[in-house]
Design a protein around this motif. Structure first.
Motif, PDB file in Angstrom:
ATOM      1  N   VAL A   6       0.908  -1.175  -0.015  1.00  0.00           N
ATOM      2  CA  VAL A   6       0.031   0.066  -0.214  1.00  0.00           C
ATOM      3  C   VAL A   6       0.911   1.332  -0.059  1.00  0.00           C
ATOM      4  O   VAL A   6       1.955   1.351   0.562  1.00  0.00           O
ATOM      5  CB  VAL A   6      -1.070   0.136   1.321  1.00  0.00           C
ATOM      6  N   VAL A   7       0.589   2.180  -0.642  1.00  0.00           N
ATOM      7  CA  VAL A   7       1.207   3.471  -0.756  1.00  0.00           C
ATOM      8  C   VAL A   7       0.310   4.656  -0.114  1.00  0.00           C
ATOM      9  O   VAL A   7      -1.028   4.471  -0.384  1.00  0.00           O
ATOM     10  CB  VAL A   7       1.476   4.013  -2.030  1.00  0.00           C
ATOM     11  N   GLU A   8       0.826   5.178   0.787  1.00  0.00           N
ATOM     12  CA  GLU A   8       0.235   6.174   1.667  1.00  0.00           C
ATOM     13  C   GLU A   8       0.696   7.672   1.408  1.00  0.00           C
ATOM     14  O   GLU A   8       1.800   7.860   1.265  1.00  0.00           O
ATOM     15  CB  GLU A   8       0.182   6.183   2.992  1.00  0.00           C
ATOM     16  N   TYR A   9      -0.133   8.453   0.621  1.00  0.00           N
ATOM     17  CA  TYR A   9      -0.004   9.681   0.190  1.00  0.00           C
ATOM     18  C   TYR A   9      -0.463  10.630   1.411  1.00  0.00           C
ATOM     19  O   TYR A   9      -1.642  10.765   1.598  1.00  0.00           O
ATOM     20  CB  TYR A   9      -0.465  10.047  -1.116  1.00  0.00           C
TER      21      TYR A   9
ATOM     22  N   CYS B 215      -4.459  -0.757  -9.316  1.00  0.00           N
ATOM     23  CA  CYS B 215      -4.966  -0.513  -7.985  1.00  0.00           C
ATOM     24  C   CYS B 215      -6.187  -1.594  -7.338  1.00  0.00           C
ATOM     25  O   CYS B 215      -7.322  -1.654  -8.335  1.00  0.00           O
ATOM     26  CB  CYS B 215      -5.164   0.836  -7.562  1.00  0.00           C
ATOM     27  N   LEU B 216      -5.976  -2.125  -6.222  1.00  0.00           N
ATOM     28  CA  LEU B 216      -7.104  -3.106  -5.930  1.00  0.00           C
ATOM     29  C   LEU B 216      -7.660  -2.395  -4.588  1.00  0.00           C
ATOM     30  O   LEU B 216      -8.647  -2.885  -4.176  1.00  0.00           O
ATOM     31  CB  LEU B 216      -6.244  -4.289  -5.136  1.00  0.00           C
ATOM     32  N   GLY B 217      -7.427  -1.068  -4.223  1.00  0.00           N
ATOM     33  CA  GLY B 217      -8.087  -0.290  -3.529  1.00  0.00           C
ATOM     34  C   GLY B 217      -7.796   1.212  -3.368  1.00  0.00           C
ATOM     35  O   GLY B 217      -6.594   1.333  -3.018  1.00  0.00           O
ATOM     36  N   ASN B 218      -8.689   1.855  -2.993  1.00  0.00           N
ATOM     37  CA  ASN B 218      -8.282   3.359  -2.945  1.00  0.00           C
ATOM     38  C   ASN B 218      -9.277   3.737  -1.616  1.00  0.00           C
ATOM     39  O   ASN B 218     -10.302   3.453  -1.553  1.00  0.00           O
ATOM     40  CB  ASN B 218      -8.869   4.272  -3.960  1.00  0.00           C
ATOM     41  N   VAL B 219      -8.570   4.386  -0.674  1.00  0.00           N
ATOM     42  CA  VAL B 219      -9.102   4.714   0.461  1.00  0.00           C
ATOM     43  C   VAL B 219      -8.646   6.332   0.794  1.00  0.00           C
ATOM     44  O   VAL B 219      -7.432   6.360   0.906  1.00  0.00           O
ATOM     45  CB  VAL B 219      -8.923   3.859   1.895  1.00  0.00           C
TER      46      VAL B 219
ATOM     47  N   TYR C 176      -2.112  -2.550  -3.600  1.00  0.00           N
ATOM     48  CA  TYR C 176      -1.496  -3.116  -4.992  1.00  0.00           C
ATOM     49  C   TYR C 176      -1.285  -4.575  -4.515  1.00  0.00           C
ATOM     50  O   TYR C 176      -0.769  -4.705  -3.401  1.00  0.00           O
ATOM     51  CB  TYR C 176      -0.222  -2.469  -5.523  1.00  0.00           C
ATOM     52  N   GLU C 177      -1.162  -5.483  -5.452  1.00  0.00           N
ATOM     53  CA  GLU C 177      -0.763  -6.777  -5.369  1.00  0.00           C
ATOM     54  C   GLU C 177       0.768  -6.796  -5.552  1.00  0.00           C
ATOM     55  O   GLU C 177       1.443  -7.478  -4.984  1.00  0.00           O
ATOM     56  CB  GLU C 177      -1.605  -7.771  -6.342  1.00  0.00           C
ATOM     57  N   GLU C 178       1.057  -6.053  -6.597  1.00  0.00           N
ATOM     58  CA  GLU C 178       2.668  -6.168  -6.896  1.00  0.00           C
ATOM     59  C   GLU C 178       3.065  -4.635  -6.330  1.00  0.00           C
ATOM     60  O   GLU C 178       2.454  -3.819  -6.309  1.00  0.00           O
ATOM     61  CB  GLU C 178       2.858  -6.252  -8.340  1.00  0.00           C
TER      62      GLU C 178
END
Length: 181
Positions: A109-112, A139-143, A159-161
């Motif tokens: 997961v990338v946190e901005y 992307c598998l999820g956006n929160v 993300y999976e990768e």
């Protein structure tokens, strides 16, 4: 819904295998936890993926305050207190929660993180368009969660990768050890 996260910053020489084992042995205890939409067990490792520090940084989305209150006040959170001491818990209001059916396959997961600048209107704020950013097809999820008390926000993309993203002061790449649903 309520977003919740605490960031346990660990020494650079901390054996992250301890956290990996902790999650492997205990992560499933929050599977099906009452009121929990999901919990992502997140870590960073110094020197890996451009990270400067080690951390254990679980991120929760609660469906209701009852589940969060049960977790915090009925002894479940005591495991964190016993292991890492008193932690500052960041709370956010979910603005966007868009999870792909394959969301549980997420490994990164990338946190901005950022601030919401003072404005005359929030009606067309850019955070409302956060799910429609470049690269969202992988992307598998956006929160997106925000805190109007501090006018801060965090945008999490799952993300999976491992995505090709550089770590910065406002961008963190976490490895996901487990996702409870």
């Amino acid at each position: 819904m309520i977003g919740m996260q605490y960031k346990v910053i660990l020494p650079k020489d901390y054996d992250m295998g301890i956290i990996r084992n902790r999650v492997q042995e205990n992560g499933m205890k929050t599977d099906g936890f009452n009121g929990l939409d999901f919990k992502a067990y997140l870590i960073t490792e110094a020197g890996k993926n451009g990270q400067l520090y080690n951390s254990y940084t679980p991120f929760y989305i609660w469906n209701n305050h009852e589940g969060m209150n049960t977790f915090l006040f009925d002894g479940y959170y005591d495991n964190i207190l016993d292991s890492f001491g008193w932690q500052h818990i960041q709370i956010g209001v979910p603005l966007i929660l868009d999870l792909d059916p394959n969301f549980p396959k997420s490994q990164y997961v990338v946190e901005y993180a950022g601030r919401i600048a003072e404005t005359a209107s929030l009606a067309d704020h850019y955070l409302l368009e956060a799910v429609n950013v470049e690269g969202s097809e992988e992307c598998l999820g956006n929160v997106v969660v925000y805190n109007p008390d501090k006018w801060g926000y965090s945008h999490f993309r799952f993300y999976e990768e491992k995505p090709d993203v550089e770590v910065s002061e406002h961008r963190t790449v976490y490895e996901i050890l487990h996702i409870s649903r």
